[in-house]
Design an enzyme around this catalytic site. Sequence first.
Site, short mmCIF file in Angstrom:
data_model
loop_
_atom_site.label_atom_id
_atom_site.label_comp_id
_atom_site.label_asym_id
_atom_site.label_seq_id
_atom_site.Cartn_x
_atom_site.Cartn_y
_atom_site.Cartn_z
N ILE A 59 0.80 -1.20 0.13
CA ILE A 59 -0.05 0.05 0.06
C ILE A 59 0.85 1.39 0.04
O ILE A 59 0.82 2.22 -0.67
CB ILE A 59 -1.05 0.00 1.31
CG1 ILE A 59 -1.84 -1.00 1.44
CG2 ILE A 59 -1.93 1.31 1.22
CD1 ILE A 59 -2.56 -1.45 2.56
N ASP B 184 11.72 2.45 6.01
CA ASP B 184 11.22 1.24 5.94
C ASP B 184 12.64 0.26 6.01
O ASP B 184 13.74 0.76 5.94
CB ASP B 184 11.01 1.03 4.30
CG ASP B 184 10.01 -0.07 4.25
OD1 ASP B 184 10.41 -1.31 4.58
OD2 ASP B 184 8.62 -0.14 3.62
N TYR C 230 -2.70 -9.30 16.27
CA TYR C 230 -2.62 -8.29 15.31
C TYR C 230 -4.06 -7.34 15.32
O TYR C 230 -3.28 -5.89 15.46
CB TYR C 230 -2.59 -8.93 13.88
CG TYR C 230 -2.74 -8.00 12.57
CD1 TYR C 230 -1.63 -6.89 12.25
CD2 TYR C 230 -3.99 -7.59 11.95
CE1 TYR C 230 -1.78 -6.24 11.41
CE2 TYR C 230 -4.19 -6.75 11.23
CZ TYR C 230 -3.02 -6.02 10.66
OH TYR C 230 -2.81 -5.11 9.51
N ARG D 270 -15.56 -11.32 2.39
CA ARG D 270 -14.59 -10.08 3.05
C ARG D 270 -14.99 -9.06 2.13
O ARG D 270 -15.70 -9.13 1.13
CB ARG D 270 -13.18 -10.50 2.30
CG ARG D 270 -12.61 -11.56 3.39
CD ARG D 270 -12.10 -11.10 4.93
NE ARG D 270 -11.71 -12.32 5.59
CZ ARG D 270 -12.44 -13.26 6.22
NH1 ARG D 270 -13.45 -13.34 6.22
NH2 ARG D 270 -11.56 -14.04 6.91
N ASN E 173 -10.13 -5.69 3.63
CA ASN E 173 -9.23 -6.31 2.94
C ASN E 173 -8.62 -5.53 1.58
O ASN E 173 -9.35 -5.20 0.85
CB ASN E 173 -9.63 -7.66 2.29
CG ASN E 173 -9.44 -8.72 3.57
OD1 ASN E 173 -10.29 -8.38 4.44
ND2 ASN E 173 -8.50 -9.69 3.31
N1 LIG Z 1 -3.22 -5.06 3.08
C1 LIG Z 1 -4.24 -5.11 3.54
O1 LIG Z 1 -5.21 -5.67 3.17
C2 LIG Z 1 -4.31 -4.35 4.83
C3 LIG Z 1 -5.60 -4.56 5.70
C4 LIG Z 1 -5.51 -3.57 6.80
C5 LIG Z 1 -4.57 -2.90 7.31
N2 LIG Z 1 -3.40 -2.75 6.64
C6 LIG Z 1 -2.09 -2.04 7.13
O2 LIG Z 1 -1.84 -1.51 6.01
C7 LIG Z 1 -0.55 -1.22 6.40
C8 LIG Z 1 0.55 -1.49 5.05
O3 LIG Z 1 0.33 -2.94 4.68
P1 LIG Z 1 0.89 -3.68 3.46
O4 LIG Z 1 -0.39 -4.70 3.12
O5 LIG Z 1 1.04 -2.42 2.36
O6 LIG Z 1 1.89 -4.68 4.19
P2 LIG Z 1 3.33 -4.64 3.66
O7 LIG Z 1 4.21 -5.59 4.34
O8 LIG Z 1 3.36 -4.74 2.10
O9 LIG Z 1 4.09 -3.12 3.98
C9 LIG Z 1 4.43 -2.83 5.28
C10 LIG Z 1 5.90 -2.47 5.01
O10 LIG Z 1 6.18 -1.91 6.25
C11 LIG Z 1 7.79 -2.21 6.39
N3 LIG Z 1 8.04 -2.62 7.85
C12 LIG Z 1 7.68 -3.77 8.40
N4 LIG Z 1 8.22 -3.71 9.77
C13 LIG Z 1 8.91 -2.66 9.73
C14 LIG Z 1 9.69 -2.02 10.77
N5 LIG Z 1 9.87 -2.52 12.25
N6 LIG Z 1 10.18 -0.99 10.67
C15 LIG Z 1 10.17 -0.29 9.31
N7 LIG Z 1 9.72 -0.86 8.21
C16 LIG Z 1 8.92 -1.96 8.47
C17 LIG Z 1 7.83 -3.44 5.48
O11 LIG Z 1 9.48 -3.70 5.07
C18 LIG Z 1 6.86 -3.03 4.46
O12 LIG Z 1 7.51 -2.29 3.27
C19 LIG Z 1 0.09 -2.24 7.37
O13 LIG Z 1 0.15 -1.02 8.60
C20 LIG Z 1 -1.03 -2.89 7.61
O14 LIG Z 1 -1.26 -3.50 8.86
C21 LIG Z 1 -3.28 -3.68 5.45
#
Ligand SMILES: NC(=O)c1ccc[n+]([C@@H]2O[C@H](COP(=O)([O-])OP(=O)(O)OC[C@H]3O[C@@H](n4cnc5c(N)ncnc54)[C@H](O)[C@@H]3O)[C@@H](O)[C@H]2O)c1
Length: 306
Positions: free
Chosen positions: A12, A31, A140, A207, A169
Amino acid sequence: MKVVVTGGAGFIGSHLVEELLAQHAKVHIIDNFSTGLHSNVPMNAVVHEVDINTHEAWQVIMREKPDIVFHLAAQAEVHRSMLEPKFDADVNISGTVNILDACHASSVKHIVFSSSSALYGNLQRSQLSEDDPIHPASYYGLSKWVGETYLRLFYELRGLSYTNLRYANVYGPRQTVKGEGCVVALIMQKLQSGETFNVHGNGEQTRDFVFVKDVVQANLSSVKLGKQQTLNIGTSNRTSINRLIELTEQIHGSKLPIVHASSRPGDIRHSCLDCTKARQQLKWTPKFNIFEGLTETYHYHITNKQ
Ligand SMILES: NC(=O)c1ccc[n+]([C@@H]2O[C@H](COP(=O)([O-])OP(=O)(O)OC[C@H]3O[C@@H](n4cnc5c(N)ncnc54)[C@H](O)[C@@H]3O)[C@@H](O)[C@H]2O)c1
């Protein structure tokens, strides 16, 4: 405008970075590349390869003094949180507090937090609204709720302006098979490899699938219109896993081999969000229906076939 996007190399986050750059913002990414990819990062973004839970991350925000912070970096796997609750809390709670502390210390004007509908747990409603009780069924979901509560308190006690966005989602190009709600990415991967797709349970679990570009727009609208708001971000439509498979097969033009496996701990049976509040507050509505979003995602996977 100068912004920091934590998690900007992720699924995202990288779409958000792209859109911010298109709007001529100066974009810094924090990141640690634990799930993010260097190939996701556009050339014009400045990358700080650090963990959000470190003093280095705190210093990046202090030094860069961004106007806005979009906080997306997280341990985003429900399943992993069930196996490693401490790791989940270290990243999603302690890491978030570290970012908030830096935002306050460097007088950031607004922070947008990526939260999750996972905090509603297994609550049975046809649609979940922000006023429904919070009852996470996974660590989570719990860590996201704690994160949201820290944002609220940082505002009440220290005046840091915030928006909490509870995503349904999210799916779209660049999603990997790790992370929250990655079923669309998994289906795409199996379609390409010709391997069998495991349907957990009978496939009738539903979902609310929201396309990543719509989530980006909700983040952008939050900066001006979402002050001190906690908002659901979804489509308010239910799609079953069986229906998702059917639609993808239609786009692909052939059948996906499937096998039924048992349900997993922490998995939620039905989840659909009432997004009336986001519509009213952010003047936001999702532009992509599931067929359009899936088609764009499918073409991405075909073009980027490994
Ligand atoms: N994808 C979904 O359906 C969804 C749904 C609800 C909420 N979210 C939230 O949206 C956000 C983005 O999710 P996403 O699907 O893009 O996941 P993703 O895993 O692709 O992105 C997460 C990013 O955070 C980085 N990261 C993780 N731990 C880290 C740390 N300790 N320090 C620095 N960087 C770190 C990762 O390298 C990655 O680039 C998250 O907070 C997730 O919980 C996602």
